[in-house]
Scaffold this motif. Structure first.
Motif, PDB file in Angstrom:
ATOM      1  N   PRO A 189       1.380  -0.786 -10.572  1.00  0.00           N
ATOM      2  CA  PRO A 189       1.018  -0.063  -9.355  1.00  0.00           C
ATOM      3  C   PRO A 189      -0.341   0.625  -9.524  1.00  0.00           C
ATOM      4  O   PRO A 189      -0.652   1.117 -10.615  1.00  0.00           O
ATOM      5  CB  PRO A 189       2.119   0.992  -9.214  1.00  0.00           C
ATOM      6  CG  PRO A 189       3.140   0.693 -10.253  1.00  0.00           C
ATOM      7  CD  PRO A 189       2.507  -0.189 -11.284  1.00  0.00           C
ATOM      8  N   ALA A 190      -1.131   0.651  -8.449  1.00  0.00           N
ATOM      9  CA  ALA A 190      -2.370   1.446  -8.474  1.00  0.00           C
ATOM     10  C   ALA A 190      -1.948   2.912  -8.563  1.00  0.00           C
ATOM     11  O   ALA A 190      -0.844   3.265  -8.120  1.00  0.00           O
ATOM     12  CB  ALA A 190      -3.151   1.194  -7.194  1.00  0.00           C
ATOM     13  N   ASP A 191      -2.811   3.756  -9.107  1.00  0.00           N
ATOM     14  CA  ASP A 191      -2.460   5.177  -9.254  1.00  0.00           C
ATOM     15  C   ASP A 191      -2.107   5.808  -7.904  1.00  0.00           C
ATOM     16  O   ASP A 191      -1.286   6.706  -7.833  1.00  0.00           O
ATOM     17  CB  ASP A 191      -3.630   5.957  -9.873  1.00  0.00           C
ATOM     18  CG  ASP A 191      -3.845   5.546 -11.322  1.00  0.00           C
ATOM     19  OD1 ASP A 191      -2.893   4.992 -11.918  1.00  0.00           O
ATOM     20  OD2 ASP A 191      -4.964   5.743 -11.836  1.00  0.00           O
ATOM     21  N   ASP A 192      -2.769   5.322  -6.846  1.00  0.00           N
ATOM     22  CA  ASP A 192      -2.536   5.911  -5.526  1.00  0.00           C
ATOM     23  C   ASP A 192      -1.630   5.045  -4.639  1.00  0.00           C
ATOM     24  O   ASP A 192      -1.645   5.178  -3.417  1.00  0.00           O
ATOM     25  CB  ASP A 192      -3.877   6.178  -4.817  1.00  0.00           C
ATOM     26  CG  ASP A 192      -4.805   4.975  -4.840  1.00  0.00           C
ATOM     27  OD1 ASP A 192      -4.495   3.985  -5.546  1.00  0.00           O
ATOM     28  OD2 ASP A 192      -5.838   5.003  -4.156  1.00  0.00           O
ATOM     29  N   ALA A 193      -0.826   4.187  -5.269  1.00  0.00           N
ATOM     30  CA  ALA A 193       0.080   3.343  -4.476  1.00  0.00           C
ATOM     31  C   ALA A 193       1.396   4.061  -4.196  1.00  0.00           C
ATOM     32  O   ALA A 193       1.860   4.866  -5.005  1.00  0.00           O
ATOM     33  CB  ALA A 193       0.365   2.038  -5.215  1.00  0.00           C
TER      34      ALA A 193
END
Ligand code: DC
Length: 222
Positions: A189-193
């Motif tokens: 996952p992206a950090d901001d997902a």
């Protein structure tokens, strides 16, 4: 608007992508298709899937038109296409060769009939981390391996593909491991997902949850 939806196979990415694409008039890019196209072209030519030089050549010469033609092949969506895609996608130079094609899609987003779209919804493994790190909204959709394998098995059964639940499960475990452990752009996952576990969710509940999040994010951005 750009929305990215990453996560493992059969987690429910396609279902939400299609709904969001219609609701917000976003063109849909299933990025797994290009890796499937490269992998299948390698298989069809009898090339070893770990042959970097050949895989790079195939990737460099891959076009949208070729990908669409290959997508009609009977093996494109089976475990043959999936495993081949996963293997070539772990080659760093192949990923680099396919990067521009994926990013450029967001420059002039259009639907299949050529009409203009309001943006793109990307579906893949690294679209929120590598392809579009500046995407407006990012999701990482996941579910337990067993649930995902059962969903995929039922899809295959409905299409008349001859397989077993165990075979689908084994394929999923090996593909997840390779996709998550590769050196370049591993599935994560992206950090901001926003992370959504759909193991115990119906498709309707998943769609409702995603739309709610998108609406909240759009309000925040106003
Ligand atoms: O989403 P899919 O099952 O069609 O993807 C097939 C394979 O392609 C997957 O196992 C890993 C690779 N892939 C990738 O490495 N990066 C993406 N953005 C999409 C797919």
């Amino acid at each position: 608007m750009i929305i990215t939806i990453d996560g493992p196979a059969a987690a429910g990415k396609g279902t939400v992508s299609k709904v969001l694409s219609e609701r917000y008039k976003l063109s849909y890019f299933d990025t797994g298709m290009i890796y499937r196209a490269v992998g299948l072209e390698m298989v069809k030519n009898g090339f070893d899937l770990s042959d970097e030089e050949k895989a790079l050549f195939v990737a460099q010469n891959m076009t949208f038109e070729k990908m669409m033609a290959l997508s009609c092949d009977k093996d494109f969506r089976t475990d043959i296409g999936g495993q081949a895609a996963s293997k070539v996608s772990s080659i760093t130079s192949v990923r680099q060769a396919l990067l521009k094609m994926q990013r450029d899609f967001a420059l002039f987003p259009v639907f299949a009939d050529g009409t203009k779209a309001n943006g793109v919804i990307y579906d893949g493994r690294d679209t929120g981390t590598v392809i579009c790190p500046d995407a407006d909204i990012k999701f990482f959709v996941t579910a337990s391996t067993e649930v995902r394998a059962m969903r995929r098995f039922k899809e295959f059964e409905a299409k008349g593909i001859d397989t077993t639940y165990q075979k689908v499960l084994d394929d999923m475990i090996s593909r997840d491991k390779r996709d998550a452990e590769r050196q370049t752009a591993p599935m994560k996952p992206a950090d901001d997902a926003v992370i959504l576990d759909t193991s115990n969710m119906s498709a309707e509940a998943e769609i409702d949850a995603v739309i709610k999040i998108v609406e909240e994010k759009l309000k925040e951005k106003k």
